[in-house]
Design a protein around this motif. Structure first.
Motif, mmCIF file in Angstrom:
data_model
loop_
_atom_site.group_PDB
_atom_site.id
_atom_site.type_symbol
_atom_site.label_atom_id
_atom_site.label_comp_id
_atom_site.label_asym_id
_atom_site.label_seq_id
_atom_site.Cartn_x
_atom_site.Cartn_y
_atom_site.Cartn_z
ATOM 1 N N UNK A 57 0.820 -1.213 0.000
ATOM 2 C CA UNK A 57 0.000 0.000 0.000
ATOM 3 C C UNK A 57 0.857 1.267 0.000
ATOM 4 N N UNK A 58 2.149 1.142 0.263
ATOM 5 C CA UNK A 58 3.066 2.284 0.191
ATOM 6 C C UNK A 58 3.537 2.376 -1.249
ATOM 7 N N UNK A 71 4.487 0.280 -10.789
ATOM 8 C CA UNK A 71 4.549 1.263 -9.702
ATOM 9 C C UNK A 71 5.742 1.020 -8.769
ATOM 10 N N UNK A 72 6.155 2.063 -8.070
ATOM 11 C CA UNK A 72 7.189 1.934 -7.039
ATOM 12 C C UNK A 72 6.483 1.667 -5.715
ATOM 13 N N UNK A 73 6.876 0.593 -5.042
ATOM 14 C CA UNK A 73 6.292 0.262 -3.741
ATOM 15 C C UNK A 73 7.421 -0.087 -2.770
ATOM 16 N N UNK A 74 7.038 -0.393 -1.527
ATOM 17 C CA UNK A 74 7.997 -0.872 -0.538
ATOM 18 C C UNK A 74 8.050 -2.398 -0.512
ATOM 19 N N UNK A 75 7.516 -3.033 -1.548
ATOM 20 C CA UNK A 75 7.459 -4.496 -1.571
ATOM 21 C C UNK A 75 8.843 -5.131 -1.530
ATOM 22 N N UNK A 76 9.787 -4.608 -2.313
ATOM 23 C CA UNK A 76 11.116 -5.237 -2.327
ATOM 24 C C UNK A 76 11.815 -5.076 -0.978
ATOM 25 N N UNK A 77 11.556 -3.970 -0.293
ATOM 26 C CA UNK A 77 12.083 -3.815 1.067
ATOM 27 C C UNK A 77 11.542 -4.928 1.960
#
Length: 199
Positions: free
Chosen positions: A42-43, A51-57
Motif C-alpha cells: 500500500x506504500x 509502480x514503485x512500492x515498498x514491496x522489495x524492502x
C-alpha cells in the motif's frame, strides 16, 4: 575472505531464530509476514507500467529474518493470497491478471529474491555484518529487477523495458537496501543488548 563471505550456516543468523521454533510459531510468522508484505504494497508511488512500492524492502527483509526456506514460503503465501482475490498486491490490487501483465515478472521474482537474501543471511550476510547485509539486499533487488525487466521485455521490447522497468528503480533499490540493512542491524543490536542484560 571466503570464510567471511560464505561462512557455514549458524542458528543465530536472525534474532527471530524461527528455524528453532515450533511449527505453530512458524505458521504464525508466515501470517505476520504476509500482513507485513500486504502493508508494504500500500506504500505506493504510481508509475507506468510498474509502480514503485515498498514491496522489495519487505521481501528482502522477510528473507533475511526468516531464512531462505520460510522466507520463500511466506512470500509465496502472500502471492497466493493476491492471486485468489485478497487485496494485498500493489495499491490493494488483487487477482490472477496481475501475474500475467507487466508486473508479473516482478511478482514471480519475489520468492526467489527472498530466498536469495535468506540464503546469504544464513551464511553471514546479515545484521551482524551490516555491509554484507547491504550487499545481500542489493543483490536481491537486482535479481528482482533483472527478472521483472526480462518479463516486461517480452511484452514491450527490451529497450522500453529497461527504460521503464529497470532504470527508474535503481536508486530506490539502493535506498531500500540501505534501509533493510539498517533494520537488520537494529534487530541484531537489540538482540545483543538483551543478551548482555540477561547475563
Amino acid at each position: 575472505m571466503t570464510d567471511i563471505a560464505f561462512s557455514s550456516s549458524k542458528p543465530s543468523f536472525s534474532p527471530l531464530r524461527l528455524q528453532t521454533r515450533s511449527l505453530g510459531w512458524q505458521a504464525g510468522a508466515i501470517v505476520l509476514g504476509t500482513l507485513f508484505l500486504a502493508l508494504s504494497s500500500y506504500m505506493e508511488v504510481p508509475m507506468v507500467p510498474v509502480p514503485v512500492t515498498m514491496q522489495t524492502f519487505a521481501v528482502t527483509l522477510i528473507g533475511a529474518l526468516y531464512g531462505w526456506r520460510l522466507g520463500a514460503i511466506t512470500i509465496s503465501a502472500w502471492l497466493v493470497e493476491g492471486a485468489v482475490g485478497f487485496p494485498v498486491l500493489a495499491g490493494g490490487a488483487a487477482g490472477v491478471q496481475h501475474f500475467l501483465g507487466p508486473t508479473g515478472g516482478y511478482l514471480f521474482a519475489f520468492p526467489l529474491t527472498g530466498a536469495l537474501v535468506g540464503w546469504l543471511a544464513e551464511r553471514g550476510w546479515n545484521g551482524n555484518r551490516v555491509m554484507l547485509a547491504f550487499a545481500a539486499m542489493v543483490l536481491g533487488n537486482l535479481a528482482c529487477l533483472v527478472l521483472g525487466t526480462a518479463w516486461l521485455a517480452v511484452m514491450i521490447g527490451a529497450e522500453q523495458a529497461i527504460t521503464f522497468g529497470f532504470l527508474p528503480f535503481i536508486v530506490g533499490g539502493l535506498l531500500k537496501s540501505a534501509l533493510g540493512a539498517a533494520t537488520l542491524k537494529l534487530f541484531s543490536g537489540n538482540k545483543s543488548e538483551t543478551a548482555k542484560t540477561a547475563s
